[in-house]
Design a protein around this motif. Structure first.
Motif, PDB file in Angstrom:
ATOM      1  N   ALA A   1       0.748  -1.244   0.084  1.00  0.00           N
ATOM      2  CA  ALA A   1      -0.035   0.053   0.198  1.00  0.00           C
ATOM      3  C   ALA A   1       0.949   1.250   0.130  1.00  0.00           C
ATOM      4  O   ALA A   1       0.482   2.080   0.866  1.00  0.00           O
ATOM      5  CB  ALA A   1      -1.027   0.006   1.352  1.00  0.00           C
TER       6      ALA A   1
ATOM      7  N   GLY B   1      -0.553   4.976  -0.330  1.00  0.00           N
ATOM      8  CA  GLY B   1      -1.190   5.304   0.865  1.00  0.00           C
ATOM      9  C   GLY B   1      -0.104   6.143   1.347  1.00  0.00           C
ATOM     10  O   GLY B   1      -0.322   7.463   1.840  1.00  0.00           O
TER      11      GLY B   1
ATOM     12  N   LYS C   1      -2.617  -3.200   2.628  1.00  0.00           N
ATOM     13  CA  LYS C   1      -4.076  -3.046   1.937  1.00  0.00           C
ATOM     14  C   LYS C   1      -4.744  -3.894   3.037  1.00  0.00           C
ATOM     15  O   LYS C   1      -4.328  -4.496   3.953  1.00  0.00           O
ATOM     16  CB  LYS C   1      -4.296  -4.130   0.774  1.00  0.00           C
ATOM     17  N   ASP C   2      -5.923  -3.361   3.373  1.00  0.00           N
ATOM     18  CA  ASP C   2      -6.930  -4.063   4.437  1.00  0.00           C
ATOM     19  C   ASP C   2      -6.871  -5.595   3.982  1.00  0.00           C
ATOM     20  O   ASP C   2      -7.578  -5.795   2.750  1.00  0.00           O
ATOM     21  CB  ASP C   2      -8.105  -3.367   4.571  1.00  0.00           C
TER      22      ASP C   2
ATOM     23  N   SER D   1      -5.188   1.124   7.850  1.00  0.00           N
ATOM     24  CA  SER D   1      -4.753   0.975   6.507  1.00  0.00           C
ATOM     25  C   SER D   1      -5.538   1.723   5.705  1.00  0.00           C
ATOM     26  O   SER D   1      -6.747   1.982   5.729  1.00  0.00           O
ATOM     27  CB  SER D   1      -4.316  -0.469   5.983  1.00  0.00           C
ATOM     28  N   GLY D   2      -4.910   2.575   4.707  1.00  0.00           N
ATOM     29  CA  GLY D   2      -5.727   3.172   3.725  1.00  0.00           C
ATOM     30  C   GLY D   2      -6.219   4.587   4.119  1.00  0.00           C
ATOM     31  O   GLY D   2      -6.958   5.267   3.680  1.00  0.00           O
TER      32      GLY D   2
ATOM     33  N   THR E   1      -5.534   8.202   4.761  1.00  0.00           N
ATOM     34  CA  THR E   1      -4.382   9.117   4.505  1.00  0.00           C
ATOM     35  C   THR E   1      -4.372  10.156   5.681  1.00  0.00           C
ATOM     36  O   THR E   1      -3.143  10.504   6.484  1.00  0.00           O
ATOM     37  CB  THR E   1      -4.591   9.953   3.285  1.00  0.00           C
TER      38      THR E   1
END
Length: 174
Positions: free
Chosen positions: A28, A31, A96-97, A142-143, A145
């Motif tokens: 990721a 991100g 990533k989730d 995660s993800g 910002t």
């Protein structure tokens, strides 16, 4: 090349958020670039060390979007990771989730950073993560910002002693 860039950033008073490892979708890194683009703190630099299928696209994105606080370096061999980490103020791990992490996170880069006494910013949805358990970094979803930016700002504005203590807890845990 690595040492030259990292010393140059340090001489300019930069706080280095470092990532090392594969440049793959699973990590990721978009991100992290989102956070780098949003950061309004000029003393923060993002250094991504490694290789992978996503690296050319990430580099292209940095150029197209004019993200000026991100630097890419080639991978280093495993025995050199400790030397690399000496220049980072903190390490970044993202993913990533994924249900893969529902039982925890055992990423080698997490333990490498902990062993080097570096505090971590960990943007991974993981239960019982060592970063949280040993209070050797900051966990965020995660993800997210905004959360990644806040964690970086918080880490940057901690005293050196606070960051060192956080890193020491990770080192002792390993």
């Amino acid at each position: 090349e690595h040492r030259r860039l990292l010393i140059s950033l340090k001489e300019k008073g930069k706080f280095i958020v470092g990532y090392f490892g594969g440049h793959a979708l699973s990590n990721a890194l978009d991100g992290l670039l989102d956070a780098a683009k949003e950061m309004k703190t000029p003393e923060i630099a993002f250094v991504l060390v490694g290789d992978g299928v996503e690296k050319p696209g990430l580099m292209e994105r940095v150029g197209k979007e004019g993200i000026e606080n991100v630097y890419f370096l080639d991978p280093v061999c495993k025995p050199c990771v400790g030397d690399l980490l000496k220049y980072f103020d903190c390490s970044y791990i993202g993913s990533k989730d994924s249900p893969l992490y529902r039982f925890g996170l055992t990423a080698n880069k997490m333990y490498d950073s902990m062993m080097a006494g570096k505090p971590l910013i960990c943007a991974v949805n993981a239960a019982g993560c060592a970063v949280e358990t040993y209070e050797c970094g900051i966990m965020v979803k995660s993800g997210k910002t905004e959360d990644i930016c806040r964690a970086i700002e918080r880490m940057c504005h901690m005293s050196v002693e606070e960051r060192d203590e956080m890193g020491k807890r990770g080192e002792e845990a390993v």
